[in-house]
Every structure is written in structure tokens, then in C-alpha cells.
Design a protein around this motif. Structure first.
Motif, PDB file in Angstrom:
ATOM      1  N   THR A 104     126.077 111.789  53.441  1.00  0.00           N
ATOM      2  CA  THR A 104     126.510 113.035  54.073  1.00  0.00           C
ATOM      3  C   THR A 104     127.609 112.737  55.098  1.00  0.00           C
ATOM      4  OG1 THR A 104     124.749 112.846  55.717  1.00  0.00           O
ATOM      5  CG2 THR A 104     124.274 114.150  53.751  1.00  0.00           C
ATOM      6  N   LEU A 105     128.376 113.772  55.416  1.00  0.00           N
ATOM      7  CA  LEU A 105     129.483 113.639  56.362  1.00  0.00           C
ATOM      8  C   LEU A 105     129.312 114.588  57.537  1.00  0.00           C
ATOM      9  CD1 LEU A 105     132.530 113.620  53.892  1.00  0.00           C
ATOM     10  CD2 LEU A 105     131.471 111.630  54.962  1.00  0.00           C
ATOM     11  N   LYS A 106     129.671 114.131  58.734  1.00  0.00           N
ATOM     12  CA  LYS A 106     129.660 115.012  59.897  1.00  0.00           C
ATOM     13  C   LYS A 106     131.006 115.725  60.043  1.00  0.00           C
ATOM     14  CE  LYS A 106     126.220 112.617  62.743  1.00  0.00           C
ATOM     15  NZ  LYS A 106     125.975 111.909  64.013  1.00  0.00           N
ATOM     16  N   LYS A 107     132.077 114.988  59.783  1.00  0.00           N
ATOM     17  CA  LYS A 107     133.420 115.545  59.941  1.00  0.00           C
ATOM     18  C   LYS A 107     134.133 115.548  58.597  1.00  0.00           C
ATOM     19  CE  LYS A 107     134.091 114.256  64.797  1.00  0.00           C
ATOM     20  NZ  LYS A 107     134.949 113.525  65.768  1.00  0.00           N
ATOM     21  N   ILE A 108     134.939 116.580  58.396  1.00  0.00           N
ATOM     22  CA  ILE A 108     135.748 116.695  57.185  1.00  0.00           C
ATOM     23  C   ILE A 108     137.183 117.014  57.601  1.00  0.00           C
ATOM     24  CG2 ILE A 108     133.915 117.378  55.579  1.00  0.00           C
ATOM     25  CD1 ILE A 108     134.755 120.288  56.111  1.00  0.00           C
ATOM     26  N   PRO A 109     138.168 116.793  56.726  1.00  0.00           N
ATOM     27  CA  PRO A 109     139.558 117.088  57.078  1.00  0.00           C
ATOM     28  C   PRO A 109     139.776 118.546  57.477  1.00  0.00           C
ATOM     29  CG  PRO A 109     139.448 115.774  55.080  1.00  0.00           C
ATOM     30  CD  PRO A 109     138.042 116.154  55.414  1.00  0.00           C
ATOM     31  N   ASP A 110     140.707 118.782  58.391  1.00  0.00           N
ATOM     32  CA  ASP A 110     140.967 120.126  58.916  1.00  0.00           C
ATOM     33  C   ASP A 110     141.515 121.089  57.872  1.00  0.00           C
ATOM     34  OD1 ASP A 110     140.120 119.358  61.426  1.00  0.00           O
ATOM     35  OD2 ASP A 110     142.115 118.741  62.087  1.00  0.00           O
ATOM     36  N   HIS A 111     142.179 120.580  56.830  1.00  0.00           N
ATOM     37  CA  HIS A 111     142.835 121.461  55.862  1.00  0.00           C
ATOM     38  C   HIS A 111     141.860 122.074  54.856  1.00  0.00           C
ATOM     39  CE1 HIS A 111     142.749 117.620  53.605  1.00  0.00           C
ATOM     40  NE2 HIS A 111     142.616 118.394  52.557  1.00  0.00           N
ATOM     41  N   ILE A 112     140.588 121.669  54.882  1.00  0.00           N
ATOM     42  CA  ILE A 112     139.604 122.216  53.932  1.00  0.00           C
ATOM     43  C   ILE A 112     139.362 123.687  54.263  1.00  0.00           C
ATOM     44  CG2 ILE A 112     137.291 121.990  52.977  1.00  0.00           C
ATOM     45  CD1 ILE A 112     139.134 119.585  52.431  1.00  0.00           C
ATOM     46  N   GLU A 113     139.655 124.582  53.307  1.00  0.00           N
ATOM     47  CA  GLU A 113     139.655 126.022  53.583  1.00  0.00           C
ATOM     48  C   GLU A 113     138.303 126.695  53.397  1.00  0.00           C
ATOM     49  OE1 GLU A 113     143.455 128.097  52.164  1.00  0.00           O
ATOM     50  OE2 GLU A 113     143.387 126.321  50.878  1.00  0.00           O
ATOM     51  N   SER A 114     137.720 126.546  52.205  1.00  0.00           N
ATOM     52  CA  SER A 114     136.544 127.358  51.867  1.00  0.00           C
ATOM     53  C   SER A 114     135.247 126.718  52.355  1.00  0.00           C
ATOM     54  CB  SER A 114     136.477 127.582  50.353  1.00  0.00           C
ATOM     55  OG  SER A 114     136.197 126.372  49.688  1.00  0.00           O
ATOM     56  N   THR A 115     134.250 127.570  52.595  1.00  0.00           N
ATOM     57  CA  THR A 115     132.928 127.110  53.026  1.00  0.00           C
ATOM     58  C   THR A 115     132.290 126.197  51.985  1.00  0.00           C
ATOM     59  OG1 THR A 115     132.600 129.153  54.270  1.00  0.00           O
ATOM     60  CG2 THR A 115     130.629 127.876  53.758  1.00  0.00           C
ATOM     61  N   SER A 116     132.408 126.569  50.695  1.00  0.00           N
ATOM     62  CA  SER A 116     131.782 125.769  49.633  1.00  0.00           C
ATOM     63  C   SER A 116     132.395 124.378  49.568  1.00  0.00           C
ATOM     64  CB  SER A 116     131.922 126.477  48.283  1.00  0.00           C
ATOM     65  OG  SER A 116     133.280 126.724  47.974  1.00  0.00           O
ATOM     66  N   HIS A 117     133.698 124.280  49.725  1.00  0.00           N
ATOM     67  CA  HIS A 117     134.367 122.974  49.700  1.00  0.00           C
ATOM     68  C   HIS A 117     133.879 122.105  50.868  1.00  0.00           C
ATOM     69  CE1 HIS A 117     138.450 120.651  49.298  1.00  0.00           C
ATOM     70  NE2 HIS A 117     137.417 119.946  48.914  1.00  0.00           N
ATOM     71  N   GLN A 118     133.781 122.707  52.034  1.00  0.00           N
ATOM     72  CA  GLN A 118     133.295 121.986  53.223  1.00  0.00           C
ATOM     73  C   GLN A 118     131.881 121.449  52.994  1.00  0.00           C
ATOM     74  OE1 GLN A 118     133.591 124.769  56.456  1.00  0.00           O
ATOM     75  NE2 GLN A 118     135.787 125.036  56.212  1.00  0.00           N
ATOM     76  N   LEU A 119     130.998 122.317  52.502  1.00  0.00           N
ATOM     77  CA  LEU A 119     129.597 121.935  52.329  1.00  0.00           C
ATOM     78  C   LEU A 119     129.398 120.935  51.182  1.00  0.00           C
ATOM     79  CD1 LEU A 119     127.812 125.354  52.961  1.00  0.00           C
ATOM     80  CD2 LEU A 119     127.767 123.332  54.434  1.00  0.00           C
ATOM     81  N   MET A 120     130.220 121.030  50.156  1.00  0.00           N
ATOM     82  CA  MET A 120     130.102 120.078  49.054  1.00  0.00           C
ATOM     83  C   MET A 120     130.480 118.669  49.499  1.00  0.00           C
ATOM     84  SD  MET A 120     131.338 122.163  45.671  1.00  0.00           S
ATOM     85  CE  MET A 120     130.671 120.974  44.518  1.00  0.00           C
ATOM     86  N   LEU A 121     131.486 118.583  50.371  1.00  0.00           N
ATOM     87  CA  LEU A 121     131.868 117.282  50.919  1.00  0.00           C
ATOM     88  C   LEU A 121     130.822 116.780  51.910  1.00  0.00           C
ATOM     89  CD1 LEU A 121     135.690 117.862  51.484  1.00  0.00           C
ATOM     90  CD2 LEU A 121     134.677 116.331  49.817  1.00  0.00           C
ATOM     91  N   LYS A 122     130.392 117.663  52.808  1.00  0.00           N
ATOM     92  CA  LYS A 122     129.425 117.274  53.844  1.00  0.00           C
ATOM     93  C   LYS A 122     128.092 116.822  53.245  1.00  0.00           C
ATOM     94  CE  LYS A 122     130.788 119.911  57.964  1.00  0.00           C
ATOM     95  NZ  LYS A 122     130.349 120.960  58.908  1.00  0.00           N
ATOM     96  N   SER A 123     127.629 117.532  52.216  1.00  0.00           N
ATOM     97  CA  SER A 123     126.303 117.250  51.641  1.00  0.00           C
ATOM     98  C   SER A 123     126.330 116.139  50.601  1.00  0.00           C
ATOM     99  CB  SER A 123     125.719 118.520  51.024  1.00  0.00           C
ATOM    100  OG  SER A 123     126.513 118.939  49.931  1.00  0.00           O
TER     101      SER A 123
END
Length: 562
Positions: free
Chosen positions: A10-29
């Protein structure tokens, strides 16, 4: 599976350019990792979710008697040139050449290939109707990959193709497939609408899209409501739809009015004020660049600049808005290509008018340059903004499926014929039915999440149950109970994940909420004293239930079967 042996990063931080919620959560999880722009590696949890989605699709395809096949990813360019889609797709086709300089494409779709296959295999009406389907990786050279796996260069789709002796048979199958698709999406807990759509480059005369509600969706639908606040009609909000349904069918006396002098126009305006559409063009300066906003309002309404500034899509707070000059307006509409620096605001009240008279206003004065007809030639649908009210709602959506009555388009191109009952050769009728498998995952996440992470529907989740022992390595009793339950649940064929990492409790619970497993049991010192276990449901994470250890297995089984 044990987390100590499982690839759960899992990730705590993701790149700032990630737009959608699903993209953020898929990377984080830890569902995916980006390899290149629009290309992703699927990690174990992501693959498990994909398998569950495919399982639901295959189950429903089996019910309608569809045959699963697997076509090659590479296709020769010959059939595509024959159908002219080699040119139509253009730069979106990913091409490669062998050592003999033969051209191949990485398949974005399979209409030509499947029709050619049927031509070789089926000669008589007795073998029809038949439905083939595959779940296959596809490729498209997207100019701008966006929103994670929603718009990518490599993606997975389910294609189904039905073949029929006549159009009546195709229509019956189309109706059945539409119902099956609705059933599939409901099983996945997706909130969606089935909407009549344009056939586009695939072809045919009749099609439907399945549009799932999502704030990050690139498509838009317009929903109309009746007096009882029930849905009256749903349509895709395309440029063509706006032109045909709200304006061009209603437009009257335009040429006559444009030839009249300003005094006659004033009289018309006074007599038919409600039916007038006033068009204003405004200029906004932003970051040393000018962009323009067209605003269409009813003739008896006044233009309110403050309301325009409040529109979220435009971010006009503290921006200087002035009226555009004649020369600036003519320059905007003289461009042949779509203008990204022009936005059109349509007041919802215009949609109710049965007849309309468009007038063009500059600084409150009429002029003859025909703005109205130019609007829709030079604007992208994404740049059209219609304000909502009680009768109409505009909602963003993700297209998750598209079905077509293609008819004889490809059978004529490929010369695919069968002998009918009278021994006469006839072209085969074809239906096409697609589901975007990978984008279903981003859609599900968009509709099923909270601030803490993903909330998987039970049919989709990578695991059905998560066991969390608190301070497992410090208490032998907790360890024994955890291992016992883990073994029992596995024996009952329940997909269970045992949290056995040497991590801080806060990290463990944070990851549990993030990955979104539907059922969680927590084993700690306080509860095992009373022979009880704490249960949490991910969608109601703040609600805790205390259950006796002897009842926990049956309780979980019932929860999973519900």
C-alpha cells in the motif's frame, strides 16, 4: 492467504497529477502499478478482482448459451483495409511489422476477424443463431490516457458477437443481451443507466450504451423528470443530441429576422420575448491567455455575471469578464477545428421552449453575424455546460458497455453468406455486445468508497474475510484462535486473508480500511476473555458487533451468502 507471504504493498502518498478517486485508491491499495503512460501492471489483489468480474460475466454468458473463444491479439491489416477501418481508426491503431515487412495491428476490436471466422465455419441457416464471446486484451494508442485504467493504451474487454439468419432473430437476441448486461452490472452493485446511443465507427443502425454514474466520468447524460419527480427520459448529452432535440427542430424565422432592421427586431422581441434566445459572448483573461464563453438565455431573462462566476467548471472567481468585440467573435467561429478555448453555457429554461428565435447580442446590441449556427460546429461537448434544475439533471458517467444491432455491414464487406431454407445464399445478420472489463473496476471503486478507502461489493472483493489478531506475536492465546479460525474458514472454502505482519496496529487497520475487504473479525485480549470476537462490516466500519467464538463461523457464512 497470509499477509506476510502476500504481495500487499500500500502507498501513503501518490503523485499530485492523479485526477480520479478510483485511480488514487487503486494505487494506494496496491491493485495496480503504472509501467508507462496508459499501461499498468496488475498486482495480486487487482488480479483477484479481475477474476471475480470475469466469473460473473462468464456465468451470465453461459446462461444465454454463448460459446467462449479466444482470438489472437495480433491481426493482419488486410481485413481492416477491406472494411476501410484501417483509415478510420488512423493513429489510434498500434501497428507492427514482421521481418518480411507484413503489417499487423494490435487488436482494438474484432468485428472483421469474427465475421471472417464465421464465413469459413458456417454455411447453412441450420447452424444459426450462434453467439461467440471472448474476454481479451485490447490495444488503442490513446492520445491522452486518463483516470488510471478508465482510459488506457492496453485494456481488457468482453466481446460477444451473435449471428442470425434474419433481422427479427437479431432483434430478439439484442433484447435478451440487453437484459443480461443489466443483470451483470446489478450483480456488481453498479448504479447505471441504459441509454440509446450513436453507433459510431463500429456501425449499425441501433445501439445502447450502459452509463455508470461517476463524477470523474467523461460522458454526460441528461435526465428529465416528470411532475412526480420520477425519471421521464434519459439521453446521452452529445453535441448532435443538443442540436437536434433542443435547437434546430425548434428554430423559426431566422433568415427573416436577420434581414429585418433593428426597429422591426425590437417589435418582434417585445411580442415574442419569451421565445427569444439571447446569445452573449464574453472574454476572460487567464494566465495571459484569452478564452471565451458563450451564454444562451431566454429573451425575458437578464444576464447575471455573478451566476456565471459561480459555475464550478469554469473557475471564474476574481476573473475580469468583458463582452467580446465583433472581430473577436468572428475570429472564434472562423476556425475549422474544435475550439478548446470556447465554452458554451445554456440556461436550462431554454429547454422548455417549443419554438425559439435566436438573436445575437454584443454589448446589449443586436448584430447580424449568425452565432447560433456556429456554436455547434466549433465546440467540443465537454465544453457545453447546462445548469441543472428540478426538471433536468446533467450527470457525468463512465461508459461500461455498448451493444449494437450491426446487421449486414461486415458480412457484406467479408462476403459472409449462408444458405437459407430455400437454398438461396443470404448475407448473415450480426449483433455486437461489448463490456469494458478493466474500467468496471474503476467504476465500482468510484461508486463504492469512503475517505478511508475502497468498499468492495461482496461478489467483487479480492477476499471475503479479513482476520486481524491484535499483537499476535505477544499473546499465544490470540495466535491459537487466529490460526484455528483461519484453518476452519479455509476448510469452508471462504476466501480469507490472515493479517500476520509484524506491523503497528494503526498501520494494520489503515490498510484494512484501504483494501476494502467486506467482512473483518478482530481478535484481542479484551474479547477473548469472554470467549467473544469483534466483527466489523467494511461498509459500516464504525459499527461493531460482539459475537461468541462458537458462533463466528456460521455468522460469517450467513453474511457471505446474503
Amino acid at each position: 492467504m497470509r499477509t506476510s507471504k502476500y504481495l500487499l504493498y500500500t502507498l501513503k502518498k501518490i503523485p499530485d497529477h492523479i485526477e480520479s478517486t478510483s485511480h488514487q485508491l487503486m494505487l494506494k491499495s496496491g491493485l495496480i502499478r503504472q509501467s508507462n503512460s496508459g499501461i499498468y501492471t496488475w498486482l495480486p489483489n487487482g488480479l483477484k478482482v479481475l477474476k471475480n468480474i470475469k466469473k460473473i460475466i462468464r456465468t451470465e454468458m453461459d446462461i444465454v448459451g454463448a460459446n467462449e473463444i479466444c482470438f489472437p491479439i495480433m491481426q493482419s491489416d488486410e481485413l481492416w483495409k477491406k472494411s476501410n477501418r484501417f483509415k478510420q481508426y488512423g493513429k489510434e491503431l498500434i501497428k507492427l511489422y514482421d521481418r518480411n515487412n507484413n503489417c499487423f495491428i494490435l487488436s482494438p476490436t474484432y468485428e472483421e476477424m469474427v465475421t471472417d471466422f464465421i464465413k469459413q465455419e458456417i454455411m447453412s441457416y441450420k447452424k444459426l443463431p450462434i453467439t461467440l464471446y471472448q474476454i481479451q486484451t485490447k490495444f488503442r494508442d490513446e492520445i491522452r490516457p486518463r483516470f488510471g485504467i478508465t482510459r488506457t493504451r492496453e485494456f481488457i474487454m468482453k466481446d460477444a458477437y451473435s449471428f442470425h439468419e434474419n433481422m427479427d432473430c437479431l432483434k430478439k437476441k439484442y433484447k435478451k443481451m440487453r437484459l443480461i448486461y443489466e443483470k451483470i452490472f446489478k450483480k456488481m452493485n453498479i448504479n447505471f443507466y441504459s441509454v440509446k446511443a450513436e453507433c459510431g465507427i463500429i456501425g449499425g443502425n441501433y445501439s445502447h450504451e450502459f452509463q455508470a454514474l461517476s463524477k470523474s466520468g467523461e460522458d454526460k447524460i441528461i435526465i428529465s423528470y416528470n411532475k412526480n419527480k420520477k425519471i421521464n427520459n434519459i439521453n446521452l448529452l452529445t453535441k448532435k443530441f443538443i442540436e437536434n432535440n433542443f435547437f434546430y427542430k425548434k428554430k423559426i424565422h431566422v433568415k427573416k429576422i436577420n434581414n429585418k432592421n433593428k426597429y422591426e427586431i425590437k417589435n418582434i422581441c417585445n411580442n415574442m420575448k419569451k421565445n427569444i434566445i439571447k446569445n452573449f459572448i464574453m472574454k476572460i483573461n487567464k494566465n495571459k491567455n484569452n478564452y471565451f464563453i458563450g451564454c444562451m438565455i431566454r429573451g425575458d431573462h437578464l444576464l447575471d455575471i455573478n451566476k456565471i462566476k459561480k459555475i464550478k467548471n469554469l473557475n471564474l472567481n476574481n476573473k475580469n469578464i468583458i463582452f467580446a468585440t465583433k472581430s473577436e467573435i468572428k475570429n472564434i467561429f472562423s476556425k475549422k477545428k474544435n475550439n478548446n478555448l470556447f465554452f458554451l453555457i445554456i440556461d436550462i429554461h431554454i429547454l422548455y421552449l417549443k419554438k425559439i428565435i435566436p438573436l445575437n447580442i454584443i454589448n446589449d446590441k443586436y448584430f447580424k453575424f449568425n452565432i447560433f449556427d456556429q456554436y455547434f460546429k466549433n465546440i467540443k461537448v465537454d465544453n457545453i455546460i447546462i445548469n441543472n434544475n428540478k426538471k433536468y439533471k446533467i450527470k457525468n458517467c463512465i461508459e461500461i458497455g455498448h451493444i449494437f444491432q450491426i446487421g449486414k455491414k461486415y458480412s457484406k464487406i467479408i462476403d459472409a453468406k449462408i444458405l437459407n431454407i430455400n437454398g438461396i445464399k443470404k448475407f448473415i445478420h450480426m449483433g455486437c455486445y461489448g463490456i469494458g472489463v478493466t474500467r468496471l473496476i474503476s467504476t465500482i471503486i468510484e461508486q463504492n468508497h469512503d475517505k478511508k478507502g475502497i468498499i468492495w461489493p461482496k461478489n467483487i472483493a479480492p477476499f471475503q474475510l479479513l482476520i486481524i489478531p491484535i499483537k499476535n506475536n505477544k499473546c499465544k492465546k490470540i495466535q491459537e484462535i487466529s490460526e484455528y479460525l483461519y484453518y476452519k474458514f479455509k476448510k469452508k472454502n471462504i476466501k480469507v486473508l490472515l493479517e500476520d505482519r509484524n506491523e503497528q496496529t494503526g498501520v494494520i487497520f489503515s490498510d484494512a480500511n484501504l483494501i476494502g475487504i467486506p467482512n473483518i473479525i478482530i481478535i484481542n485480549k479484551n474479547t477473548i476473555k469472554n470467549q467473544t470476537i469483534e466483527y466489523q462490516e467494511r461498509k459500516n466500519i464504525d459499527k461493531k458487533i460482539i459475537i461468541h467464538i462458537n458462533n463466528i463461523i456460521n455468522f460469517i457464512i450467513k453474511k457471505i451468502k446474503l
